[in-house]
Design an enzyme around this catalytic site. Structure first.
Site, PDB file in Angstrom:
ATOM      1  CB  SER A 157      -0.850  -0.026   1.272  1.00  0.00           C
ATOM      2  OG  SER A 157      -1.421   1.225   1.512  1.00  0.00           O
ATOM      3  CE1 TYR A 210      -3.784  -2.947   5.554  1.00  0.00           C
ATOM      4  CE2 TYR A 210      -3.288  -0.625   5.206  1.00  0.00           C
ATOM      5  CZ  TYR A 210      -3.590  -1.875   4.700  1.00  0.00           C
ATOM      6  OH  TYR A 210      -3.680  -2.050   3.341  1.00  0.00           O
ATOM      7  CE  LYS A 242      -1.368  -4.584   3.256  1.00  0.00           C
ATOM      8  NZ  LYS A 242      -1.696  -5.902   2.720  1.00  0.00           N
TER       9      LYS A 242
HETATM   10  P1  NAD Z   1     -10.834  -7.206   1.315  1.00  0.00           P
HETATM   11  O1  NAD Z   1     -11.008  -7.191   2.797  1.00  0.00           O
HETATM   12  O2  NAD Z   1     -12.039  -6.991   0.479  1.00  0.00           O
HETATM   13  O3  NAD Z   1     -10.119  -8.565   0.861  1.00  0.00           O
HETATM   14  C1  NAD Z   1      -9.221  -9.263   1.684  1.00  0.00           C
HETATM   15  C2  NAD Z   1      -9.683 -10.705   1.745  1.00  0.00           C
HETATM   16  O4  NAD Z   1      -8.771 -11.459   2.556  1.00  0.00           O
HETATM   17  C3  NAD Z   1     -11.068 -10.875   2.345  1.00  0.00           C
HETATM   18  O5  NAD Z   1     -11.881 -11.622   1.444  1.00  0.00           O
HETATM   19  C4  NAD Z   1     -10.837 -11.633   3.650  1.00  0.00           C
HETATM   20  O6  NAD Z   1     -11.916 -12.491   3.961  1.00  0.00           O
HETATM   21  C5  NAD Z   1      -9.542 -12.370   3.345  1.00  0.00           C
HETATM   22  N1  NAD Z   1      -8.713 -12.723   4.513  1.00  0.00           N
HETATM   23  C6  NAD Z   1      -8.288 -11.893   5.502  1.00  0.00           C
HETATM   24  N2  NAD Z   1      -7.539 -12.578   6.382  1.00  0.00           N
HETATM   25  C7  NAD Z   1      -7.479 -13.874   5.941  1.00  0.00           C
HETATM   26  C8  NAD Z   1      -6.858 -15.060   6.415  1.00  0.00           C
HETATM   27  N3  NAD Z   1      -6.153 -15.073   7.553  1.00  0.00           N
HETATM   28  N4  NAD Z   1      -6.992 -16.188   5.692  1.00  0.00           N
HETATM   29  C9  NAD Z   1      -7.727 -16.221   4.549  1.00  0.00           C
HETATM   30  N5  NAD Z   1      -8.343 -15.120   4.056  1.00  0.00           N
HETATM   31  C10 NAD Z   1      -8.222 -13.966   4.751  1.00  0.00           C
HETATM   32  O7  NAD Z   1      -9.713  -6.108   0.972  1.00  0.00           O
HETATM   33  P2  NAD Z   1      -9.260  -5.524  -0.438  1.00  0.00           P
HETATM   34  O8  NAD Z   1      -9.635  -4.096  -0.462  1.00  0.00           O
HETATM   35  O9  NAD Z   1      -9.667  -6.416  -1.522  1.00  0.00           O
HETATM   36  O10 NAD Z   1      -7.681  -5.576  -0.234  1.00  0.00           O
HETATM   37  C11 NAD Z   1      -6.904  -6.673  -0.663  1.00  0.00           C
HETATM   38  C12 NAD Z   1      -5.478  -6.472  -0.206  1.00  0.00           C
HETATM   39  O11 NAD Z   1      -4.986  -5.224  -0.708  1.00  0.00           O
HETATM   40  C13 NAD Z   1      -5.298  -6.402   1.309  1.00  0.00           C
HETATM   41  O12 NAD Z   1      -4.094  -7.048   1.655  1.00  0.00           O
HETATM   42  C14 NAD Z   1      -5.210  -4.915   1.596  1.00  0.00           C
HETATM   43  O13 NAD Z   1      -4.485  -4.627   2.749  1.00  0.00           O
HETATM   44  C15 NAD Z   1      -4.468  -4.428   0.347  1.00  0.00           C
HETATM   45  N6  NAD Z   1      -4.716  -3.014   0.048  1.00  0.00           N
HETATM   46  C16 NAD Z   1      -6.005  -2.567  -0.076  1.00  0.00           C
HETATM   47  C17 NAD Z   1      -6.233  -1.221  -0.348  1.00  0.00           C
HETATM   48  C18 NAD Z   1      -7.646  -0.692  -0.480  1.00  0.00           C
HETATM   49  O14 NAD Z   1      -7.839   0.529  -0.466  1.00  0.00           O
HETATM   50  N7  NAD Z   1      -8.664  -1.524  -0.647  1.00  0.00           N
HETATM   51  C19 NAD Z   1      -5.154  -0.336  -0.481  1.00  0.00           C
HETATM   52  C20 NAD Z   1      -3.862  -0.837  -0.361  1.00  0.00           C
HETATM   53  C21 NAD Z   1      -3.650  -2.185  -0.087  1.00  0.00           C
HETATM   54  C1  UD1 Z   2      -6.798   4.997   3.969  1.00  0.00           C
HETATM   55  C2  UD1 Z   2      -5.830   4.542   5.013  1.00  0.00           C
HETATM   56  C3  UD1 Z   2      -4.639   3.887   4.318  1.00  0.00           C
HETATM   57  C4  UD1 Z   2      -5.123   2.707   3.470  1.00  0.00           C
HETATM   58  C5  UD1 Z   2      -6.162   3.222   2.490  1.00  0.00           C
HETATM   59  C6  UD1 Z   2      -6.766   2.115   1.690  1.00  0.00           C
HETATM   60  C7  UD1 Z   2      -6.132   6.039   6.913  1.00  0.00           C
HETATM   61  C8  UD1 Z   2      -5.511   7.123   7.726  1.00  0.00           C
HETATM   62  N1  UD1 Z   2      -5.429   5.665   5.832  1.00  0.00           N
HETATM   63  O1  UD1 Z   2      -6.144   5.865   3.083  1.00  0.00           O
HETATM   64  O2  UD1 Z   2      -3.703   3.440   5.253  1.00  0.00           O
HETATM   65  O3  UD1 Z   2      -4.040   2.134   2.764  1.00  0.00           O
HETATM   66  O4  UD1 Z   2      -7.225   3.876   3.208  1.00  0.00           O
HETATM   67  O5  UD1 Z   2      -7.554   1.280   2.471  1.00  0.00           O
HETATM   68  O6  UD1 Z   2      -7.186   5.513   7.240  1.00  0.00           O
HETATM   69  N2  UD1 Z   2     -12.187  11.355   3.757  1.00  0.00           N
HETATM   70  C9  UD1 Z   2     -13.196  12.221   4.149  1.00  0.00           C
HETATM   71  N3  UD1 Z   2     -14.326  11.691   4.697  1.00  0.00           N
HETATM   72  C10 UD1 Z   2     -14.514  10.339   4.861  1.00  0.00           C
HETATM   73  C11 UD1 Z   2     -13.480   9.458   4.457  1.00  0.00           C
HETATM   74  C12 UD1 Z   2     -12.327  10.009   3.918  1.00  0.00           C
HETATM   75  O7  UD1 Z   2     -13.059  13.438   4.015  1.00  0.00           O
HETATM   76  O8  UD1 Z   2     -15.567   9.931   5.382  1.00  0.00           O
HETATM   77  C13 UD1 Z   2     -10.966  11.910   3.120  1.00  0.00           C
HETATM   78  C14 UD1 Z   2      -9.683  11.578   3.850  1.00  0.00           C
HETATM   79  O9  UD1 Z   2      -9.396  12.559   4.801  1.00  0.00           O
HETATM   80  C15 UD1 Z   2      -8.682  11.560   2.677  1.00  0.00           C
HETATM   81  C16 UD1 Z   2      -9.506  11.074   1.488  1.00  0.00           C
HETATM   82  O10 UD1 Z   2     -10.858  11.324   1.845  1.00  0.00           O
HETATM   83  O11 UD1 Z   2      -8.238  12.866   2.398  1.00  0.00           O
HETATM   84  C17 UD1 Z   2      -9.336   9.587   1.196  1.00  0.00           C
HETATM   85  O12 UD1 Z   2      -9.576   8.848   2.375  1.00  0.00           O
HETATM   86  P1  UD1 Z   2      -9.632   7.232   2.391  1.00  0.00           P
HETATM   87  O13 UD1 Z   2     -10.539   6.775   1.328  1.00  0.00           O
HETATM   88  O14 UD1 Z   2      -9.936   6.812   3.792  1.00  0.00           O
HETATM   89  O15 UD1 Z   2      -8.173   6.796   1.958  1.00  0.00           O
HETATM   90  P2  UD1 Z   2      -6.735   7.196   2.579  1.00  0.00           P
HETATM   91  O16 UD1 Z   2      -6.857   8.100   3.734  1.00  0.00           O
HETATM   92  O17 UD1 Z   2      -5.887   7.650   1.459  1.00  0.00           O
END
Ligand code: NAD
Ligand code: UD1
Length: 337
Positions: free
Chosen positions: A124, A148, A152
């Protein structure tokens, strides 16, 4: 080529399953469904007209995970499985370290024992902490502000050490910026449990009338309109980056790190306006105090992924909002509908 997708029932995983199947790959999914719904995988099958095995297995269960590898011969693993809520990770750090770190250690050990050496890992942009300048390049200093993010960063370190000790491994670390949107079919999308933490799911739920008003966290940041700026990326573009990583890096030992973003930064208020335009709905908002731990602005220099993976984002903000809305209005209660 057969790929194991851990966390494949989740938001990004399910979209990546679609792109892999459409790209001609065989897949299997391992997920314990702790943050997802099995219906996402039924929809993946509907969209692609293809089938695959699903293992309802927790990565913390070493024996069960090992059995999956004994049952099928994989060429590569795309590792999405993990817990991802920043706020929850501050309240329950041990849960996050145990699930994300121990789960990954089990997976890597089982991969090594079963002769599977190609892995793509979901990292991330959170690992850049508060960046010293923008856009962010892969060689910027790394730091985190919450458990979290620490999981990573630690996993990135573990993967680097593993490659140093065993250079049969090919490790691709993808650092995602802010994935939003949904598959254009409207059949799969983000289905957060409870009240969303992230901006776009929150905006979507205000637009559909499930939540009354968006809280904008701060309007005094040194950005174009004072609200936070992020690099939003269409989840389908992000999914394609995984397919490219598998295609280009499998069988190429090394550790490869890429930013996966569009390179464009949009403010919270720009996102509200773009979503109103795409949906035709009003998104009410109020200005609130900053959210602790937030940074002002964050966007990627994604040129390394373009040069080495032949990947660039194809979708713009309009498509991200259109597809996010299409998913939300067809599934107002997510997969429970
Ligand atoms: P998500 O929660 O929708 O998907 C993660 C999946 O992993 C879920 O289906 C959950 O049931 C499964 N899981 C969790 N722990 C497990 C375990 N111990 N064994 C088996 N399955 C398990 O999340 P996502 O948004 O699809 O994210 C996927 C990956 O990308 C994650 O590692 C997350 O940290 C990373 N990531 C997400 C974002 C974002 O904004 N969505 C941003 C950066 C990184
Ligand atoms: C957040 C996480 C980051 C994670 C990412 C993806 C935090 C501090 N950071 O990032 O670690 O990798 O999600 O899961 O939680 N905002 C509002 N109102 C809301 C929600 C968000 O104003 O209700 C604003 C936030 O202040 C930010 C932007 O929208 O400026 C995006 O927020 P968000 O979607 O939560 O993502 P990140 O903060 O970038």
């Amino acid at each position: 080529m057969k790929i194991l997708v851990t966390g494949g029932a989740g938001f990004i995983g399910s979209h990546t399953c679609v792109e892999l199947l459409n790209g001609g790959y065989e897949i299997a999914v391992l997920d314990n469904l702790c943050n997802s719904n099995i219906k996402s995988l039924e929809r993946v099958k509907e969209i692609t007209g293809k089938t695959f095995n699903f293992y309802n297995v927790d990565l913390l269960d070493y024996e069960a995970t090992d059995k999956v590898f004994k049952n099928e011969k994989f060429d590569a693993v795309i590792h999405f499985a993990g817990l991802k809520a920043v706020g929850e990770s501050v309240e329950k750090p041990l849960l996050y370290y145990h699930n994300n770190i121990t789960g990954t250690l089990n997976l890597l050990d089982i991969m090594r024992k079963n002769g599977v050496f190609n892995i793509v890992f979901s990292s991330s942009a959170t690992v850049y902490g508060s960046p010293k300048s923008l856009p962010i390049k892969e060689d910027f200093p790394l730091s985190t502000t919450n458990p979290y993010g620490s999981t990573k960063l630690m996993i990135e370190g573990i993967l680097n050490d593993l490659y140093k000790a065993d250079n049969r491994f090919s490790v691709t670390i993808l650092r995602y910026f802010n994935p939003i949107g949904a598959h254009e079919s409207g059949k799969i999308g983000e289905d957060p449990k409870g009240i969303p933490n992230n901006l776009m799911p929150y905006i979507q739920q205000v637009a559909i009338g499930k939540l009354p008003i968006l809280s904008v966290f701060g309007n005094k940041y040194p950005t174009k309109d004072g609200t936070g700026v992020r690099d939003y990326i269409h989840v389908v573009d992000l999914s394609v980056a995984h397919v490219k990583a598998v295609e280009k890096k499998s069988g190429q030992p090394g550790v490869y790190v890429y930013n996966v973003g569009t390179g464009n930064g949009y403010s919270v208020l720009e996102m509200v306006k773009a979503f109103e335009k795409a949906s035709g709905k009003e998104v009410k908002y109020k200005i609130c105090p900053n959210r602790p731990g937030d940074i002002a602005a964050c966007y990627a220099d994604a040129s390394k992924a373009e040069e080495e993976l032949d990947w660039t984002a194809k979708f713009g903000l309009e498509e991200m909002c259109r597809d996010g809305w299409n998913w939300q209005k067809n599934n107002p209660n997510g997969y429970e509908d």
